[in-house]
Design a protein around this motif. Structure first.
Motif, PDB file in Angstrom:
ATOM      1  N   ALA A   1      57.761  41.360 -48.144  1.00 56.36           N
ATOM      2  CA  ALA A   1      58.820  40.349 -48.154  1.00 56.36           C
ATOM      3  C   ALA A   1      58.297  38.988 -48.593  1.00 56.36           C
ATOM      4  N   LEU A   2      57.020  38.716 -48.325  1.00 56.05           N
ATOM      5  CA  LEU A   2      56.478  37.394 -48.637  1.00 56.05           C
ATOM      6  C   LEU A   2      56.453  37.102 -50.132  1.00 56.05           C
ATOM      7  N   LEU A   3      56.523  38.124 -50.989  1.00 55.24           N
ATOM      8  CA  LEU A   3      56.478  37.889 -52.427  1.00 55.24           C
ATOM      9  C   LEU A   3      57.645  37.018 -52.892  1.00 55.24           C
ATOM     10  N   ALA A   4      58.760  37.040 -52.161  1.00 53.43           N
ATOM     11  CA  ALA A   4      59.906  36.205 -52.528  1.00 53.43           C
ATOM     12  C   ALA A   4      59.585  34.725 -52.392  1.00 53.43           C
ATOM     13  N   ARG A   5      58.547  34.378 -51.649  1.00 52.03           N
ATOM     14  CA  ARG A   5      58.178  32.979 -51.440  1.00 52.03           C
ATOM     15  C   ARG A   5      57.086  32.510 -52.396  1.00 52.03           C
ATOM     16  N   PHE A   6      56.636  33.421 -53.257  1.00 54.06           N
ATOM     17  CA  PHE A   6      55.579  33.099 -54.208  1.00 54.06           C
ATOM     18  C   PHE A   6      56.137  33.011 -55.623  1.00 54.06           C
ATOM     19  N   ASP A   7      55.546  32.140 -56.421  1.00 52.88           N
ATOM     20  CA  ASP A   7      55.670  32.211 -57.875  1.00 52.88           C
ATOM     21  C   ASP A   7      54.340  32.775 -58.346  1.00 52.88           C
ATOM     22  N   LEU A   8      54.275  34.093 -58.399  1.00 51.24           N
ATOM     23  CA  LEU A   8      53.032  34.805 -58.693  1.00 51.24           C
ATOM     24  C   LEU A   8      53.156  35.445 -60.062  1.00 51.24           C
ATOM     25  N   ARG A   9      52.215  35.145 -60.954  1.00 57.72           N
ATOM     26  CA  ARG A   9      52.233  35.682 -62.316  1.00 57.72           C
ATOM     27  C   ARG A   9      50.927  36.447 -62.530  1.00 57.72           C
ATOM     28  N   LEU A  10      51.014  37.773 -62.567  1.00 57.36           N
ATOM     29  CA  LEU A  10      49.821  38.596 -62.668  1.00 57.36           C
ATOM     30  C   LEU A  10      49.399  38.788 -64.124  1.00 57.36           C
ATOM     31  N   ASP A  11      48.091  38.807 -64.332  1.00 58.47           N
ATOM     32  CA  ASP A  11      47.503  39.046 -65.643  1.00 58.47           C
ATOM     33  C   ASP A  11      47.911  40.441 -66.125  1.00 58.47           C
ATOM     34  N   PRO A  12      48.550  40.549 -67.294  1.00 50.00           N
ATOM     35  CA  PRO A  12      48.958  41.877 -67.776  1.00 50.00           C
ATOM     36  C   PRO A  12      47.804  42.868 -67.875  1.00 50.00           C
ATOM     37  N   ALA A  13      46.576  42.374 -68.060  1.00 48.67           N
ATOM     38  CA  ALA A  13      45.433  43.277 -68.186  1.00 48.67           C
ATOM     39  C   ALA A  13      45.066  43.941 -66.872  1.00 48.67           C
ATOM     40  N   THR A  14      45.617  43.447 -65.748  1.00 45.81           N
ATOM     41  CA  THR A  14      45.231  44.009 -64.448  1.00 45.81           C
ATOM     42  C   THR A  14      46.415  44.596 -63.686  1.00 45.81           C
ATOM     43  N   ILE A  15      47.494  44.962 -64.389  1.00 44.80           N
ATOM     44  CA  ILE A  15      48.646  45.534 -63.685  1.00 44.80           C
ATOM     45  C   ILE A  15      49.008  46.926 -64.203  1.00 44.80           C
ATOM     46  N   GLY A  16      48.043  47.635 -64.759  1.00 41.83           N
ATOM     47  CA  GLY A  16      48.314  49.004 -65.187  1.00 41.83           C
ATOM     48  C   GLY A  16      48.784  49.881 -64.035  1.00 41.83           C
ATOM     49  N   TRP A  17      48.347  49.541 -62.813  1.00 39.78           N
ATOM     50  CA  TRP A  17      48.745  50.316 -61.631  1.00 39.78           C
ATOM     51  C   TRP A  17      50.256  50.306 -61.434  1.00 39.78           C
ATOM     52  N   ALA A  18      50.918  49.210 -61.839  1.00 37.16           N
ATOM     53  CA  ALA A  18      52.372  49.127 -61.674  1.00 37.16           C
ATOM     54  C   ALA A  18      53.109  50.064 -62.615  1.00 37.16           C
ATOM     55  N   LEU A  19      52.408  50.539 -63.650  1.00 37.27           N
ATOM     56  CA  LEU A  19      52.983  51.464 -64.628  1.00 37.27           C
ATOM     57  C   LEU A  19      52.433  52.871 -64.463  1.00 37.27           C
ATOM     58  N   GLY A  20      51.733  53.097 -63.337  1.00 33.54           N
ATOM     59  CA  GLY A  20      51.148  54.406 -63.104  1.00 33.54           C
ATOM     60  C   GLY A  20      49.855  54.641 -63.842  1.00 33.54           C
ATOM     61  N   ARG A  21      49.252  53.534 -64.353  1.00 34.32           N
ATOM     62  CA  ARG A  21      47.991  53.662 -65.102  1.00 34.32           C
ATOM     63  C   ARG A  21      46.954  52.680 -64.561  1.00 34.32           C
ATOM     64  N   PRO A  22      46.508  52.856 -63.310  1.00 37.98           N
ATOM     65  CA  PRO A  22      45.496  51.942 -62.753  1.00 37.98           C
ATOM     66  C   PRO A  22      44.194  52.032 -63.543  1.00 37.98           C
ATOM     67  N   SER A  23      43.532  50.885 -63.690  1.00 37.48           N
ATOM     68  CA  SER A  23      42.270  50.877 -64.447  1.00 37.48           C
ATOM     69  C   SER A  23      41.136  51.504 -63.657  1.00 37.48           C
ATOM     70  N   GLU A  24      41.280  51.503 -62.314  1.00 41.42           N
ATOM     71  CA  GLU A  24      40.250  51.979 -61.377  1.00 41.42           C
ATOM     72  C   GLU A  24      38.989  51.118 -61.430  1.00 41.42           C
ATOM     73  N   GLU A  25      39.122  49.897 -61.950  1.00 43.44           N
ATOM     74  CA  GLU A  25      38.027  48.933 -61.910  1.00 43.44           C
ATOM     75  C   GLU A  25      38.062  48.094 -60.642  1.00 43.44           C
ATOM     76  N   GLY A  26      39.187  48.109 -59.919  1.00 43.42           N
ATOM     77  CA  GLY A  26      39.278  47.362 -58.670  1.00 43.42           C
ATOM     78  C   GLY A  26      39.384  45.868 -58.870  1.00 43.42           C
ATOM     79  N   ARG A  27      40.262  45.416 -59.760  1.00 41.63           N
ATOM     80  CA  ARG A  27      40.444  43.978 -60.002  1.00 41.63           C
ATOM     81  C   ARG A  27      41.914  43.684 -60.256  1.00 41.63           C
TER      82      ARG A  27
END
Length: 275
Positions: A152-178
């Motif tokens: 729920a706390l995400l609604a209080r953030f203006d958070l912009r994630l680096d596209p290079a580190t959000i493969g997990w959101a598309l089912g393709r995690p990099s498995e680099e842990g970043r």
């Protein structure tokens, strides 16, 4: 007399002094700061950190603060008891205990000083993460539904994630842990040392990038604050190098809008229970 209220974050860490002894405060933990099964650990650390900053007076800023999470905090009333262990000319040390429903949720040991006095030469090999500008990164509005449902706390953030580190959101995690990105509060409140305690635990768990979604409860979190942050966007990077025995470490760096490293943290957390 209660502390001044300026934003949702200020309301989240607001304290009311209690009459049953010095350094004792009442708090109200809001449901809007929940993630997974409880209140976000960074917000809890900021509540305890706020109590210690009030207790330490001439040493208003946390320099090093460690919190041990003993049980999950829920929305509702809580209390914070502080103790001044040692007070010197430039630093003081104290403890804080956050309790709720008769159960201790968080135990903190911290050293406080005045970050405004931390001037002079800076020698560092650390560099801020390289990523696209905020307008070219991925905002919370694009987060997977299951992440929003448990955070729920995400609604209080203006958070912009680096596209290079959000493969997990598309089912393709990099498995680099970043995971890294840009951070501001949605209501425009500018960063200060207490907000940095929240930011150190604000990004999705790096286990998402290992292909292990789910809640990752914090066992222990230590934050070192290096300077007062300048106004504007913060750059935040979270990474892990080791997951073993059901636990992982998560290292964070927070950089301000001038490119200065203003906070570093490490936490030990329990890995989500399954893929």
């Amino acid at each position: 007399m209660t502390t001044a209220v300026r934003s949702e974050f200020d309301r989240g860490i607001a304290l009311t002094p209690q009459a049953d002894g010095p350094g004792r405060y009442a708090a109200e933990l809001d449901a809007g700061w929940q993630i997974g099964g409880g209140i976000n650990g960074g917000l809890l650390l900021a509540v305890a950190g706020h109590a210690l900053s009030l207790r330490h007076g001439e040493h208003p800023d946390p320099v090093s603060i460690s919190g041990y999470y003993l049980s999950a905090a829920r929305p509702g009333p809580a209390s914070v008891a502080t103790e001044l262990v040692r007070q010197g000319r430039s630093l003081s040390t104290g403890t804080a205990s956050l309790t709720q429903d008769g159960e201790e949720r968080l135990r903190v040991l911290a050293t406080y000083g005045d970050l405004a006095a931390h001037t002079g030469e800076v020698r560092t090999s650390a560099r801020p993460p390289v990523m696209p500008p905020p307008e070219d990164c991925i905002g919370v509005e694009h987060a997977p539904k299951e992440l929003i449902e448990q955070a729920a706390l995400l609604a209080r953030f203006d958070l912009r994630l680096d596209p290079a580190t959000i493969g997990w959101a598309l089912g393709r995690p990099s498995e680099e842990g970043r995971i890294q990105g840009w951070f501001k509060l949605a209501d425009g409140r500018e960063p200060d040392p207490l907000l940095l305690l929240l930011v150190a635990d604000a990004l999705p768990p790096v286990t998402f990038d290992l292909g292990i979604p789910g809640w990752a409860p914090t066992i222990e979190l230590t934050v070192h604050l290096r300077a007062k942050p300048a106004p504007g966007w913060l750059r935040v990077s979270h990474a892990t190098r080791n997951l073993a025995g059901g636990y992982f470490e998560e290292d964070a760096e927070v950089w301000d809008s001038t490119g200065r490293l203003v906070a570093q943290s490490r936490q030990l957390a329990r890995a989500p229970r399954g893929r």
